[in-house]
Design a protein around this motif. Structure first.
Motif, PDB file in Angstrom:
ATOM      1  N   SER A   9     110.311 -33.465  11.559  1.00 35.48           N
ATOM      2  CA  SER A   9     110.021 -33.252  10.142  1.00 35.48           C
ATOM      3  C   SER A   9     109.998 -31.779   9.781  1.00 35.48           C
ATOM      4  O   SER A   9     110.306 -31.400   8.644  1.00 35.48           O
ATOM      5  N   SER A  10     109.614 -30.932  10.731  1.00 38.09           N
ATOM      6  CA  SER A  10     109.501 -29.499  10.457  1.00 38.09           C
ATOM      7  C   SER A  10     110.854 -28.807  10.364  1.00 38.09           C
ATOM      8  O   SER A  10     110.988 -27.793   9.664  1.00 38.09           O
ATOM      9  N   LEU A  11     111.845 -29.333  11.068  1.00 39.13           N
ATOM     10  CA  LEU A  11     113.120 -28.619  11.201  1.00 39.13           C
ATOM     11  C   LEU A  11     113.841 -28.401   9.871  1.00 39.13           C
ATOM     12  O   LEU A  11     114.251 -27.268   9.573  1.00 39.13           O
ATOM     13  N   PRO A  12     114.034 -29.436   9.030  1.00 40.80           N
ATOM     14  CA  PRO A  12     114.738 -29.160   7.769  1.00 40.80           C
ATOM     15  C   PRO A  12     113.962 -28.252   6.839  1.00 40.80           C
ATOM     16  O   PRO A  12     114.550 -27.481   6.083  1.00 40.80           O
ATOM     17  N   ALA A  13     112.630 -28.330   6.881  1.00 36.73           N
ATOM     18  CA  ALA A  13     111.827 -27.447   6.033  1.00 36.73           C
ATOM     19  C   ALA A  13     112.039 -25.994   6.429  1.00 36.73           C
ATOM     20  O   ALA A  13     112.148 -25.104   5.569  1.00 36.73           O
ATOM     21  N   LEU A  14     112.100 -25.726   7.718  1.00 39.53           N
ATOM     22  CA  LEU A  14     112.335 -24.360   8.186  1.00 39.53           C
ATOM     23  C   LEU A  14     113.729 -23.877   7.788  1.00 39.53           C
ATOM     24  O   LEU A  14     113.912 -22.722   7.393  1.00 39.53           O
ATOM     25  N   ILE A  15     114.718 -24.751   7.880  1.00 37.95           N
ATOM     26  CA  ILE A  15     116.087 -24.385   7.506  1.00 37.95           C
ATOM     27  C   ILE A  15     116.200 -24.160   6.005  1.00 37.95           C
ATOM     28  O   ILE A  15     116.738 -23.144   5.541  1.00 37.95           O
ATOM     29  N   VAL A  16     115.679 -25.097   5.217  1.00 40.59           N
ATOM     30  CA  VAL A  16     115.766 -24.997   3.757  1.00 40.59           C
ATOM     31  C   VAL A  16     115.067 -23.745   3.257  1.00 40.59           C
ATOM     32  O   VAL A  16     115.516 -23.097   2.295  1.00 40.59           O
ATOM     33  N   THR A  56     122.633 -25.476   1.740  1.00 40.62           N
ATOM     34  CA  THR A  56     121.707 -26.425   2.354  1.00 40.62           C
ATOM     35  C   THR A  56     122.429 -27.451   3.212  1.00 40.62           C
ATOM     36  O   THR A  56     122.020 -27.736   4.341  1.00 40.62           O
ATOM     37  N   GLY A  57     123.505 -28.040   2.683  1.00 39.35           N
ATOM     38  CA  GLY A  57     124.216 -29.084   3.422  1.00 39.35           C
ATOM     39  C   GLY A  57     124.793 -28.569   4.725  1.00 39.35           C
ATOM     40  O   GLY A  57     124.612 -29.171   5.785  1.00 39.35           O
ATOM     41  N   ALA A  58     125.482 -27.434   4.660  1.00 37.62           N
ATOM     42  CA  ALA A  58     126.097 -26.880   5.860  1.00 37.62           C
ATOM     43  C   ALA A  58     125.046 -26.451   6.879  1.00 37.62           C
ATOM     44  O   ALA A  58     125.191 -26.672   8.082  1.00 37.62           O
ATOM     45  N   ALA A  59     123.963 -25.816   6.402  1.00 39.47           N
ATOM     46  CA  ALA A  59     122.928 -25.333   7.323  1.00 39.47           C
ATOM     47  C   ALA A  59     122.213 -26.484   8.000  1.00 39.47           C
ATOM     48  O   ALA A  59     121.942 -26.449   9.212  1.00 39.47           O
ATOM     49  N   ASN A  60     121.888 -27.534   7.258  1.00 37.57           N
ATOM     50  CA  ASN A  60     121.239 -28.694   7.869  1.00 37.57           C
ATOM     51  C   ASN A  60     122.217 -29.473   8.738  1.00 37.57           C
ATOM     52  O   ASN A  60     121.810 -30.116   9.711  1.00 37.57           O
ATOM     53  N   GLY A  61     123.509 -29.412   8.384  1.00 38.89           N
ATOM     54  CA  GLY A  61     124.510 -30.031   9.244  1.00 38.89           C
ATOM     55  C   GLY A  61     124.553 -29.357  10.605  1.00 38.89           C
ATOM     56  O   GLY A  61     124.632 -30.016  11.647  1.00 38.89           O
ATOM     57  N   LEU A  62     124.481 -28.029  10.601  1.00 42.31           N
ATOM     58  CA  LEU A  62     124.460 -27.296  11.862  1.00 42.31           C
ATOM     59  C   LEU A  62     123.199 -27.612  12.648  1.00 42.31           C
ATOM     60  O   LEU A  62     123.246 -27.774  13.876  1.00 42.31           O
ATOM     61  N   ASN A  63     122.062 -27.745  11.956  1.00 45.17           N
ATOM     62  CA  ASN A  63     120.816 -28.073  12.641  1.00 45.17           C
ATOM     63  C   ASN A  63     120.872 -29.472  13.251  1.00 45.17           C
ATOM     64  O   ASN A  63     120.406 -29.691  14.383  1.00 45.17           O
ATOM     65  N   THR A  64     121.429 -30.420  12.512  1.00 47.09           N
ATOM     66  CA  THR A  64     121.594 -31.769  13.060  1.00 47.09           C
ATOM     67  C   THR A  64     122.520 -31.750  14.269  1.00 47.09           C
ATOM     68  O   THR A  64     122.306 -32.473  15.247  1.00 47.09           O
ATOM     69  N   ALA A 122     122.279 -16.340  12.041  1.00 43.65           N
ATOM     70  CA  ALA A 122     121.697 -15.382  12.986  1.00 43.65           C
ATOM     71  C   ALA A 122     120.320 -14.898  12.548  1.00 43.65           C
ATOM     72  O   ALA A 122     119.643 -14.208  13.319  1.00 43.65           O
ATOM     73  N   ARG A 123     119.907 -15.254  11.335  1.00 46.19           N
ATOM     74  CA  ARG A 123     118.555 -14.881  10.920  1.00 46.19           C
ATOM     75  C   ARG A 123     117.552 -15.528  11.864  1.00 46.19           C
ATOM     76  O   ARG A 123     117.716 -16.691  12.257  1.00 46.19           O
ATOM     77  N   PRO A 124     116.482 -14.826  12.233  1.00 53.91           N
ATOM     78  CA  PRO A 124     115.514 -15.405  13.180  1.00 53.91           C
ATOM     79  C   PRO A 124     114.996 -16.777  12.760  1.00 53.91           C
ATOM     80  O   PRO A 124     114.847 -17.671  13.598  1.00 53.91           O
ATOM     81  N   ALA A 125     114.734 -16.957  11.460  1.00 51.84           N
ATOM     82  CA  ALA A 125     114.199 -18.238  11.000  1.00 51.84           C
ATOM     83  C   ALA A 125     115.173 -19.376  11.256  1.00 51.84           C
ATOM     84  O   ALA A 125     114.764 -20.509  11.562  1.00 51.84           O
ATOM     85  N   VAL A 126     116.476 -19.111  11.128  1.00 50.35           N
ATOM     86  CA  VAL A 126     117.484 -20.143  11.356  1.00 50.35           C
ATOM     87  C   VAL A 126     117.826 -20.260  12.843  1.00 50.35           C
ATOM     88  O   VAL A 126     117.894 -21.360  13.393  1.00 50.35           O
ATOM     89  N   LEU A 127     118.023 -19.120  13.493  1.00 48.52           N
ATOM     90  CA  LEU A 127     118.426 -19.112  14.903  1.00 48.52           C
ATOM     91  C   LEU A 127     117.400 -19.810  15.783  1.00 48.52           C
ATOM     92  O   LEU A 127     117.747 -20.702  16.574  1.00 48.52           O
ATOM     93  N   PHE A 128     116.131 -19.431  15.669  1.00 52.33           N
ATOM     94  CA  PHE A 128     115.115 -20.007  16.549  1.00 52.33           C
ATOM     95  C   PHE A 128     114.799 -21.453  16.186  1.00 52.33           C
ATOM     96  O   PHE A 128     114.416 -22.250  17.045  1.00 52.33           O
ATOM     97  N   THR A 129     114.986 -21.811  14.904  1.00 52.33           N
ATOM     98  CA  THR A 129     114.840 -23.228  14.534  1.00 52.33           C
ATOM     99  C   THR A 129     115.918 -24.059  15.204  1.00 52.33           C
ATOM    100  O   THR A 129     115.643 -25.146  15.742  1.00 52.33           O
ATOM    101  N   ASN A 130     117.164 -23.578  15.192  1.00 49.36           N
ATOM    102  CA  ASN A 130     118.250 -24.324  15.822  1.00 49.36           C
ATOM    103  C   ASN A 130     118.079 -24.404  17.341  1.00 49.36           C
ATOM    104  O   ASN A 130     118.358 -25.443  17.957  1.00 49.36           O
ATOM    105  N   LEU A 131     117.628 -23.332  17.957  1.00 46.86           N
ATOM    106  CA  LEU A 131     117.393 -23.365  19.402  1.00 46.86           C
ATOM    107  C   LEU A 131     116.271 -24.343  19.750  1.00 46.86           C
ATOM    108  O   LEU A 131     116.367 -25.096  20.729  1.00 46.86           O
ATOM    109  N   ALA A 132     115.201 -24.329  18.952  1.00 42.33           N
ATOM    110  CA  ALA A 132     114.120 -25.295  19.173  1.00 42.33           C
ATOM    111  C   ALA A 132     114.609 -26.721  18.960  1.00 42.33           C
ATOM    112  O   ALA A 132     114.162 -27.656  19.649  1.00 42.33           O
ATOM    113  N   SER A 133     115.552 -26.902  18.019  1.00 47.15           N
ATOM    114  CA  SER A 133     116.085 -28.244  17.742  1.00 47.15           C
ATOM    115  C   SER A 133     116.789 -28.828  18.966  1.00 47.15           C
ATOM    116  O   SER A 133     116.709 -30.035  19.215  1.00 47.15           O
TER     117      SER A 133
END
Length: 579
Positions: free
Chosen positions: A382-389, A397-405, A265-276
């Motif tokens: 390329s930007s998406l995992p950098a924003l998540i990490v 890292t694994g779970a968060a990038n899994g959710l982004n994927t 729910a952090r803005p950096a993660v939430l908006f990255t996932n929505l943009a994804s």
């Protein structure tokens, strides 16, 4: 389970780690587009109806969506390399099952197993974060993230060539061979990361998420067959909302959840996932439209009359450009940050689709569209995992990038359903065959442009990050990396967060409070318990530390304001508190 740190990332990793992990990602992506050249022939090849034949594609999508966050979490707990190899092994078994059958049910089983390999993408990104030095991390993660597009783009002409000149089962034998090669290279070149997350695997959470995703994605992929307003479709959407809602409530109460919803729910993660999601929508539109436009006969008045293989070759630059974009991204991100590169990528995608509305009358124009879109999608991916990490602890890292994927997969699923519906509703009936129209192609491009505009809006809401907030991603050379490391420890409080027994406490929150009681800085402790908080000015401060399962701690500290760090370990009280 204890969290074992990687004290010296990059020293254990050889030069082959990045290309091997990227190759594994490409192999996984091949499975997504393997059947594109023979989609229209599947009912005949499997002796079934067109609606039943779509399950061959739907099964892979569903299993991939379910496996991605689960495999990411398992990798955080038990070893990312181990789970990467397991993902590839399951894919190989699935490919061999599909290679020896023309029975619909067995084929679906094989394709379901192949979908589990999608977890390899976030696992590879996690391994890179754990092992690579900072100056190599940005471009490496960019290449790994883009591999899903690279593999998809390169697989089209290769699969078309095989399907045109050999039995279609050869596609699966080839995929199995690539999978075995990826496993072998991983065993030889990729060491296991010693980083481990604390806690146990959240089995109820995995079951709940799996059920919710299946209930959500099933009507999306089958809505055109069942009818979007049918009782079955609406009931499944309603059920998915209920299940995912209950799952979310449950995850918030679990100490070691499958997906940390508070972090998500952090803005950096939430908006990255929505943009994804929007990037996934835009990526799949070009993959659906250009091959059809290129292969339609010229007698339609707008078809370009190319063969299956030629059409694949003309679309292949989409993936090649994404591969070339990875090092370009690293330089741009090092200078401007991943938020800016994501916005730039989305703008280039919008330009590509906007120009594409008038570039559909010649085969060479399709090549131009593919190159422009490949550059934009490559930058965005390329930007998406950098924003998540940069926004989550190393242990997640694994779970968060899994959710982004997963978010990208949802985007491609929505894109497939919507564009399929648009092309079907705008098609002309010629001799009992539905032929897509130029109007349908242009509407599809407009939808992609709209999705990019929404993604751009989400990207603009991403918080701005300072170099200190994302140290792994700002350095573009070894010299810059050394400078970044030095800047982190100069004029700061640093040390380790420990428990009563002297063991390191990972991702404890350390807050710097000034004399007026205001927050002057904050950070999370690393895998080995280490932390560093920059000091804004000379003076007296209080360092407050807290972590789940431990009592809070407040410690007074003074900094002279010079360029020397102050060392201070923070020992959390031994008595535990209710989480």
């Amino acid at each position: 389970m204890t969290h074992t740190p990687t004290d010296q990332p990059g020293r254990r990793a050889g030069g082959a780690v990045v290309p091997v992990l990227a190759f594994a990602g490409i192999v996984v992506a091949v499975m997504q587009t393997l059947l594109v050249p023979v989609i229209k022939d599947l009912p005949q090849l499997l002796a079934t109806s067109p609606s039943n034949a779509t399950w061959v594609l739907t099964s892979t999508l569903l299993s991939g969506a379910v496996a991605t966050p689960i495999m990411g979490r398992l990798g955080d707990l038990y070893g990312k390399r181990r789970l990467l190899i397991l993902s590839l092994a399951v894919m190989v078994v699935g490919a061999l099952v599909s290679a020896v059958t023309s029975d619909l049910v067995i084929m679906i089983v094989g394709r379901t197993l192949q979908g589990f390999a999608m977890g390899a993408i976030p696992l590879g990104i996690g391994l890179m974060r754990d092992m690579l030095p900072r100056e190599k991390l940005g471009s490496a993660m960019a290449l790994m993230s883009s591999s899903i597009g690279v593999g998809g783009g390169l697989a089209l002409p290769a699969a078309a060539l095989v399907a045109q000149h050999a039995d279609w089962h050869a596609l699966y034998y080839g995929a199995a061979g690539l999978g075995v090669l990826a496993i072998g290279l991983t065993l030889l070149a990729v060491p296991e990361s010693p980083a481990r997350a604390k806690g146990s695997f959240d089995l109820p959470g995995a079951i709940g998420l799996s059920a919710g995703l299946v209930l959500f994605l099933l009507p999306i992929t089958k809505g055109s067959d069942w009818g979007w307003s049918s009782g079955t479709t609406l009931a499944l959407f309603a059920a998915s909302a209920v299940v995912l809602g209950l799952w979310g409530v449950m995850e918030l109460r679990v100490k070691a959840p499958l997906v940390d919803l508070r972090t998500s729910a952090r803005p950096a993660v939430l908006f990255t996932n929505l943009a994804s999601i929007m990037v996934g929508v835009s990526f799949y539109v070009v993959s659906l439209v250009l091959p059809q436009l290129l292969q339609l006969p010229t007698s339609t008045g707008y078809g370009l009359g190319q063969s299956m293989v030629t059409a694949g070759l003309l679309v292949a630059p989409l993936g090649l450009t994404m591969m070339v974009t990875a090092p370009v991204y690293a330089r741009l991100s090092a200078k401007y940050g991943p938020k800016v590169t994501l916005i730039l990528g989305l703008l280039i995608i919008a330009i590509g689709y906007g120009a594409g509305l008038g570039l559909m009358t010649a085969a060479w124009q399709s090549l131009v569209i593919a190159v422009v879109l490949g550059a934009g999608i490559g930058l965005a991916y390329s930007s998406l995992p950098a924003l998540i990490v940069g926004a989550v602890p190393a242990s997640e890292t694994g779970a968060a990038n899994g959710l982004n994927t997963l978010m990208r997969s949802i985007g491609t699923s929505v894109s497939s359903a919507v564009i399929g519906m648009v092309l079907a509703n705008t098609a002309n009936n010629v001799g009992g065959v539905a032929v897509p129209t130029m109007h349908g192609f242009r509407v599809s491009f407009l939808i992609a442009t709209g999705a990019v505009a929404v993604g751009l809006l989400f990207a603009l809401f991403l918080p701005r990050r300072t170099p200190a907030a994302m140290p792994q991603l700002r350095a573009s050379s070894e010299e810059d990396a050394n400078l970044a490391r030095a800047e982190e420890v100069l004029r700061s409080f640093r040390g380790r967060v420990l428990d009563a027994g002297g063991a390191p406490v990972a991702h404890a929150k350390v807050t710097l409070i000034d004399r007026r009681g205001r927050q002057a800085g904050a950070t999370l402790s690393e895998a080995d318990g280490s932390y560093a908080v920059a000091v804004p000015a000379q003076g007296a401060y209080v360092l407050a530390a807290k972590a789940t399962g431990h009592g809070p701690l407040a410690s007074a500290a003074t900094h002279a304001g010079d360029e020397r760090p102050v060392d201070l370990d923070l020992a959390l009280p031994g008595e535990t508190v209710t989480a």
